[in-house]
Design a protein around this motif. Structure first.
Motif, PDB file in Angstrom:
ATOM      1  N   PHE A   1      10.232 -36.712  14.035  1.00  0.00           N
ATOM      2  CA  PHE A   1      10.981 -37.948  14.207  1.00  0.00           C
ATOM      3  C   PHE A   1      10.202 -39.100  13.571  1.00  0.00           C
ATOM      4  CE2 PHE A   1      12.533 -35.135  17.417  1.00  0.00           C
ATOM      5  CZ  PHE A   1      13.890 -35.388  17.466  1.00  0.00           C
ATOM      6  N   VAL A   2      10.940 -40.042  13.013  1.00  0.00           N
ATOM      7  CA  VAL A   2      10.326 -41.188  12.359  1.00  0.00           C
ATOM      8  C   VAL A   2      10.636 -42.423  13.191  1.00  0.00           C
ATOM      9  CG1 VAL A   2      10.261 -42.591  10.274  1.00  0.00           C
ATOM     10  CG2 VAL A   2      10.584 -40.111  10.097  1.00  0.00           C
ATOM     11  N   LEU A   3       9.584 -43.154  13.544  1.00  0.00           N
ATOM     12  CA  LEU A   3       9.738 -44.407  14.286  1.00  0.00           C
ATOM     13  C   LEU A   3       9.596 -45.554  13.304  1.00  0.00           C
ATOM     14  CD1 LEU A   3       9.838 -46.235  16.826  1.00  0.00           C
ATOM     15  CD2 LEU A   3       7.342 -45.957  16.968  1.00  0.00           C
ATOM     16  N   SER A   4      10.584 -46.445  13.328  1.00  0.00           N
ATOM     17  CA  SER A   4      10.522 -47.668  12.525  1.00  0.00           C
ATOM     18  C   SER A   4      11.083 -48.788  13.386  1.00  0.00           C
ATOM     19  CB  SER A   4      11.329 -47.506  11.228  1.00  0.00           C
ATOM     20  OG  SER A   4      12.680 -47.208  11.520  1.00  0.00           O
ATOM     21  N   VAL A   5      11.168 -49.972  12.853  1.00  0.00           N
ATOM     22  CA  VAL A   5      11.760 -51.099  13.575  1.00  0.00           C
ATOM     23  C   VAL A   5      12.840 -51.718  12.707  1.00  0.00           C
ATOM     24  CG1 VAL A   5       9.714 -51.630  14.954  1.00  0.00           C
ATOM     25  CG2 VAL A   5       9.999 -52.704  12.734  1.00  0.00           C
ATOM     26  N   ASP A   6      13.854 -52.273  13.400  1.00  0.00           N
ATOM     27  CA  ASP A   6      14.883 -52.978  12.633  1.00  0.00           C
ATOM     28  C   ASP A   6      14.433 -54.420  12.421  1.00  0.00           C
ATOM     29  OD1 ASP A   6      15.420 -54.375  14.994  1.00  0.00           O
ATOM     30  OD2 ASP A   6      17.272 -53.290  15.430  1.00  0.00           O
ATOM     31  N   ASN A   7      15.271 -55.231  11.812  1.00  0.00           N
ATOM     32  CA  ASN A   7      14.900 -56.615  11.511  1.00  0.00           C
ATOM     33  C   ASN A   7      14.721 -57.486  12.747  1.00  0.00           C
ATOM     34  OD1 ASN A   7      14.730 -56.248   8.761  1.00  0.00           O
ATOM     35  ND2 ASN A   7      16.898 -56.652   8.434  1.00  0.00           N
ATOM     36  N   ASP A   8      15.179 -57.011  13.889  1.00  0.00           N
ATOM     37  CA  ASP A   8      14.997 -57.751  15.138  1.00  0.00           C
ATOM     38  C   ASP A   8      13.784 -57.237  15.922  1.00  0.00           C
ATOM     39  OD1 ASP A   8      17.254 -59.395  14.743  1.00  0.00           O
ATOM     40  OD2 ASP A   8      18.570 -57.790  15.480  1.00  0.00           O
ATOM     41  N   GLY A   9      13.074 -56.266  15.347  1.00  0.00           N
ATOM     42  CA  GLY A   9      11.885 -55.733  15.996  1.00  0.00           C
ATOM     43  C   GLY A   9      12.165 -54.644  17.007  1.00  0.00           C
ATOM     44  N   LYS A  10      13.402 -54.156  17.039  1.00  0.00           N
ATOM     45  CA  LYS A  10      13.752 -53.095  17.982  1.00  0.00           C
ATOM     46  C   LYS A  10      13.366 -51.738  17.385  1.00  0.00           C
ATOM     47  CE  LYS A  10      17.543 -55.714  19.902  1.00  0.00           C
ATOM     48  NZ  LYS A  10      18.968 -55.930  19.863  1.00  0.00           N
ATOM     49  N   PRO A  11      12.811 -50.841  18.228  1.00  0.00           N
ATOM     50  CA  PRO A  11      12.413 -49.526  17.724  1.00  0.00           C
ATOM     51  C   PRO A  11      13.617 -48.669  17.342  1.00  0.00           C
ATOM     52  CG  PRO A  11      12.114 -49.635  20.104  1.00  0.00           C
ATOM     53  CD  PRO A  11      12.515 -51.010  19.646  1.00  0.00           C
ATOM     54  N   VAL A  12      13.474 -47.919  16.275  1.00  0.00           N
ATOM     55  CA  VAL A  12      14.528 -47.025  15.806  1.00  0.00           C
ATOM     56  C   VAL A  12      13.889 -45.663  15.536  1.00  0.00           C
ATOM     57  CG1 VAL A  12      16.208 -46.588  13.985  1.00  0.00           C
ATOM     58  CG2 VAL A  12      15.748 -48.947  14.716  1.00  0.00           C
ATOM     59  N   PHE A  13      14.340 -44.624  16.243  1.00  0.00           N
ATOM     60  CA  PHE A  13      13.895 -43.257  15.995  1.00  0.00           C
ATOM     61  C   PHE A  13      14.968 -42.527  15.217  1.00  0.00           C
ATOM     62  CE2 PHE A  13      10.843 -43.880  19.448  1.00  0.00           C
ATOM     63  CZ  PHE A  13       9.765 -43.141  19.004  1.00  0.00           C
ATOM     64  N   THR A  14      14.567 -41.857  14.160  1.00  0.00           N
ATOM     65  CA  THR A  14      15.502 -41.021  13.404  1.00  0.00           C
ATOM     66  C   THR A  14      14.848 -39.666  13.194  1.00  0.00           C
ATOM     67  OG1 THR A  14      14.651 -41.928  11.335  1.00  0.00           O
ATOM     68  CG2 THR A  14      16.668 -42.894  12.202  1.00  0.00           C
ATOM     69  N   LYS A  15      15.681 -38.639  13.245  1.00  0.00           N
ATOM     70  CA  LYS A  15      15.159 -37.294  13.039  1.00  0.00           C
ATOM     71  C   LYS A  15      15.028 -37.051  11.542  1.00  0.00           C
ATOM     72  CE  LYS A  15      15.761 -32.542  14.530  1.00  0.00           C
ATOM     73  NZ  LYS A  15      16.540 -31.609  15.340  1.00  0.00           N
ATOM     74  N   GLU A  16      13.861 -36.544  11.140  1.00  0.00           N
ATOM     75  CA  GLU A  16      13.632 -36.278   9.730  1.00  0.00           C
ATOM     76  C   GLU A  16      14.236 -34.899   9.406  1.00  0.00           C
ATOM     77  OE1 GLU A  16       9.890 -37.452   7.317  1.00  0.00           O
ATOM     78  OE2 GLU A  16       9.537 -35.399   7.997  1.00  0.00           O
ATOM     79  N   GLU A  17      14.997 -34.874   8.342  1.00  0.00           N
ATOM     80  CA  GLU A  17      15.627 -33.616   7.922  1.00  0.00           C
ATOM     81  C   GLU A  17      14.558 -32.735   7.289  1.00  0.00           C
ATOM     82  OE1 GLU A  17      18.781 -32.843   8.586  1.00  0.00           O
ATOM     83  OE2 GLU A  17      18.972 -34.791   9.565  1.00  0.00           O
ATOM     84  N   SER A  18      14.549 -31.465   7.663  1.00  0.00           N
ATOM     85  CA  SER A  18      13.574 -30.543   7.062  1.00  0.00           C
ATOM     86  C   SER A  18      14.086 -30.095   5.704  1.00  0.00           C
ATOM     87  CB  SER A  18      13.332 -29.350   7.971  1.00  0.00           C
ATOM     88  OG  SER A  18      14.452 -28.483   7.941  1.00  0.00           O
ATOM     89  N   ASN A  19      13.167 -29.812   4.803  1.00  0.00           N
ATOM     90  CA  ASN A  19      13.519 -29.383   3.458  1.00  0.00           C
ATOM     91  C   ASN A  19      13.536 -27.861   3.354  1.00  0.00           C
ATOM     92  OD1 ASN A  19      13.694 -32.026   2.584  1.00  0.00           O
ATOM     93  ND2 ASN A  19      11.542 -32.118   1.995  1.00  0.00           N
TER      94      ASN A  19
END
Length: 108
Positions: free
Chosen positions: A88-106
């Motif tokens: 999973f990749v953790l990033s933040v949106d422009n408002d500083g809220k955390p966003v988790f997305t699942k990374e697709e396997s290759n």
């Protein structure tokens, strides 16, 4: 190896260097004046080449590869692995809220 201190004695008066006959003195020299000392010292000095990701140097090539992966600037994302191996990749949106997305396997 031992160091020897040799005391000399002036054989005659020498006003140019300030000695009188029979006066004791010591020779003062420098490393440059000792023939072969530079080569002897060069053999004693350990030198290291910079490490690369393929060749060991001051550090191992494995540690160099790990070091090169570090980011010093603000991170855009962090990767986390769940117990089942999903990434999973953790990033933040422009408002500083955390966003988790699942990374697709290759893997197909």
């Amino acid at each position: 190896m031992s160091t020897k201190i040799i005391q000399l004695e002036a054989r005659a008066d020498d006003p140019d260097i300030g000695l009188v006959k029979g006066e004791p003195f010591y020779v003062v020299t420098s490393a440059d004046a000792v023939v072969g000392l530079d080569k002897f010292i060069a053999k004693q000095v350990v030198t290291y080449q910079p490490a690369t990701e393929t060749v060991d140097g001051l550090m191992s090539k494995e540690d160099k590869a790990k070091l090169d992966k570090l980011q010093a600037e603000p991170l855009e994302k962090l990767k986390f692995k769940s117990p089942d191996g999903s990434v999973f990749v953790l990033s933040v949106d422009n408002d500083g809220k955390p966003v988790f997305t699942k990374e697709e396997s290759n893997v197909h």
